[in-house]
Design a protein around this motif. Structure first.
Motif, mmCIF file in Angstrom:
data_model
loop_
_atom_site.group_PDB
_atom_site.id
_atom_site.type_symbol
_atom_site.label_atom_id
_atom_site.label_comp_id
_atom_site.label_asym_id
_atom_site.label_seq_id
_atom_site.Cartn_x
_atom_site.Cartn_y
_atom_site.Cartn_z
ATOM 1 N N THR A 32 0.864 -1.187 0.000
ATOM 2 C CA THR A 32 0.000 0.000 0.000
ATOM 3 C C THR A 32 0.896 1.230 0.000
ATOM 4 O OG1 THR A 32 -1.953 1.002 1.031
ATOM 5 C CG2 THR A 32 -0.241 0.209 2.514
ATOM 6 N N TYR A 74 -15.299 -2.312 -6.295
ATOM 7 C CA TYR A 74 -14.181 -2.805 -5.494
ATOM 8 C C TYR A 74 -14.679 -3.532 -4.259
ATOM 9 C CZ TYR A 74 -10.273 -2.940 -2.260
ATOM 10 O OH TYR A 74 -9.331 -3.381 -1.359
ATOM 11 N N ALA A 86 -15.912 -2.183 0.865
ATOM 12 C CA ALA A 86 -14.783 -2.317 1.794
ATOM 13 C C ALA A 86 -15.100 -3.359 2.863
ATOM 14 C CB ALA A 86 -14.471 -0.984 2.451
ATOM 15 N N PHE A 134 -5.788 2.635 -7.096
ATOM 16 C CA PHE A 134 -6.565 1.415 -7.305
ATOM 17 C C PHE A 134 -5.934 0.526 -8.373
ATOM 18 C CE2 PHE A 134 -9.830 3.484 -4.839
ATOM 19 C CZ PHE A 134 -10.540 2.422 -4.272
ATOM 20 N N TYR A 193 -5.911 3.041 -0.990
ATOM 21 C CA TYR A 193 -6.076 4.035 0.059
ATOM 22 C C TYR A 193 -6.528 5.354 -0.557
ATOM 23 C CZ TYR A 193 -1.465 5.515 -1.580
ATOM 24 O OH TYR A 193 -0.419 5.917 -2.365
ATOM 25 N N VAL A 199 -17.180 3.680 -0.023
ATOM 26 C CA VAL A 199 -16.577 2.428 -0.515
ATOM 27 C C VAL A 199 -17.401 1.273 0.050
ATOM 28 C CG1 VAL A 199 -14.417 1.149 -0.829
ATOM 29 C CG2 VAL A 199 -14.338 3.603 -0.356
ATOM 30 N N ALA A 216 -14.052 3.638 -6.671
ATOM 31 C CA ALA A 216 -14.227 2.418 -5.875
ATOM 32 C C ALA A 216 -15.407 1.570 -6.314
ATOM 33 C CB ALA A 216 -14.384 2.781 -4.403
ATOM 34 N N PHE A 233 -9.695 -1.335 2.761
ATOM 35 C CA PHE A 233 -9.391 0.001 2.249
ATOM 36 C C PHE A 233 -8.775 0.824 3.368
ATOM 37 C CE2 PHE A 233 -10.314 4.433 1.280
ATOM 38 C CZ PHE A 233 -9.815 4.509 -0.018
#
Length: 334
Positions: A12, A102, A160, A30, A38, A157, A99, A106
């Protein structure tokens, strides 16, 4: 069994990115870090996009504005506080778009309470850090605002599986050592005792999230971070000291995750993945821990934020961390 929110061999970033195009920055994140993306920060946009201003915009019922000396508490929010809030809202809008679809952990990050207290001045006096009561009030206000921010990130998000919250505390070693300068710059503020530092830090950790503390300064206070209830620590691997390895080993045994900065935060030649991963692999070997948990307990990152890098290098640095993380799945003894 992996007890961390991310899968094995994850990488990350620390937080900051170059430039002013947040939509592009979040797309890069991403794209290059699919295992643990992040919310990037772009301080080049100016006042309000800086680390302190961004965190100060989260404070509840504590207004701030910018003075020539920096951020200061005031009776009502100034235009710079509004600008900081507007930056964050636009960032969240871009995040929500990027996002879509996704699913996975996160990370979001924000300046921690001790670094904030060492940077924001009281209305008519010294830094907040000089007044224990003011520090308490700041921590309580910040805790409420951070909880609301985490809830908003969850909303933006929806896929997540868990929110990793990183508190940036580069000022914490100075707070503990009593080396933070007064507002005038002619003196030093008294050191804060470790139990008090841990207590205030603990008070702001959001419930229901996975909290980590990032410290890019020498003398990372591992014990304070662990006793505050953080589940991980983020640091520049080059700052690891042999004399700290006993407390690092205790932290590993206690289940603390390590986010290790292994590539420079500014433009530099990037070595091959084996060299990038070497600090993590060698640390694990010296401490004598099982290679089986290295790839889950350690996450690779740049050494610090990427605000001072070129856009091309920032993308390459994240990609290098992602590829090097795969090396952690190999047996370090091989």
């Amino acid at each position: 069994m992996n007890t961390f929110p991310w899968g094995e061999a994850s990488a990350t970033g620390v937080g900051s990115h170059p430039g002013e195009d947040h939509a592009e920055a979040v797309r890069v994140v991403f794209g290059e870090l699919p295992a643990l993306p992040y919310l990037p920060e772009l301080p080049a946009r100016g006042v309000g996009a800086d680390m302190v201003g961004r965190a100060a915009s989260l404070l509840v019922e504590l207004a701030v504005e910018v003075q020539p000396s920096g951020w200061r508490f005031t009776d009502r929010p100034g235009r710079d506080a509004k600008r900081a809030r507007d930056h964050l809202l636009r960032d969240l809008d871009a995040l929500e778009e990027a996002a879509q679809g996704y699913e996975g952990p996160f990370k979001t990050q924000v300046c921690g309470p001790w670094t904030l207290a060492g940077a924001v001045e009281l209305r008519h006096g010294d830094k907040t850090l000089a007044d224990a009561g003011a520090v308490r009030d700041l921590a309580e206000s910040f805790a409420e605002g951070l909880a609301a921010h985490v809830a908003e990130v969850r909303k933006r998000v929806p896929g997540a599986t868990e929110i990793v919250v990183q508190l940036d505390e580069p000022g914490l070693p100075g707070v503990l050592a009593g080396t933070v300068p007064t507002a005038s710059g002619f003196g030093r503020l008294p050191a804060v005792e470790a139990p008090v530092a841990a207590e205030r830090l603990r008070a702001v950790l959001p419930a229901g999230a996975f909290p980590i503390v990032h410290c890019c300064a020498p003398g990372v206070p591992f014990t304070v971070i662990r006793e505050a209830g953080a589940r991980g620590v983020s640091l520049d691997a080059s700052l690891l000291r042999r004399r700290d390895e006993d407390v690092i080993g205790e932290s590993v045994e206690a289940g603390l995750a390590f986010f290790l900065g292994v590539v420079p935060g500014t433009d530099a030649a990037l070595p091959d993945v084996g060299v990038v991963a070497r600090p993590a692999v060698e640390l694990w070997r010296r401490l004598g821990f099982s290679p089986a948990v290295l790839a889950s307990q350690v996450v690779l990152t740049p050494a610090c934020g990427l605000a001072g890098a070129s856009p091309g290098y920032a993308k390459a640095a994240l990609a290098a961390c992602r590829r090097a993380a795969l090396v952690l799945r190999e047996d370090p003894g091989e």
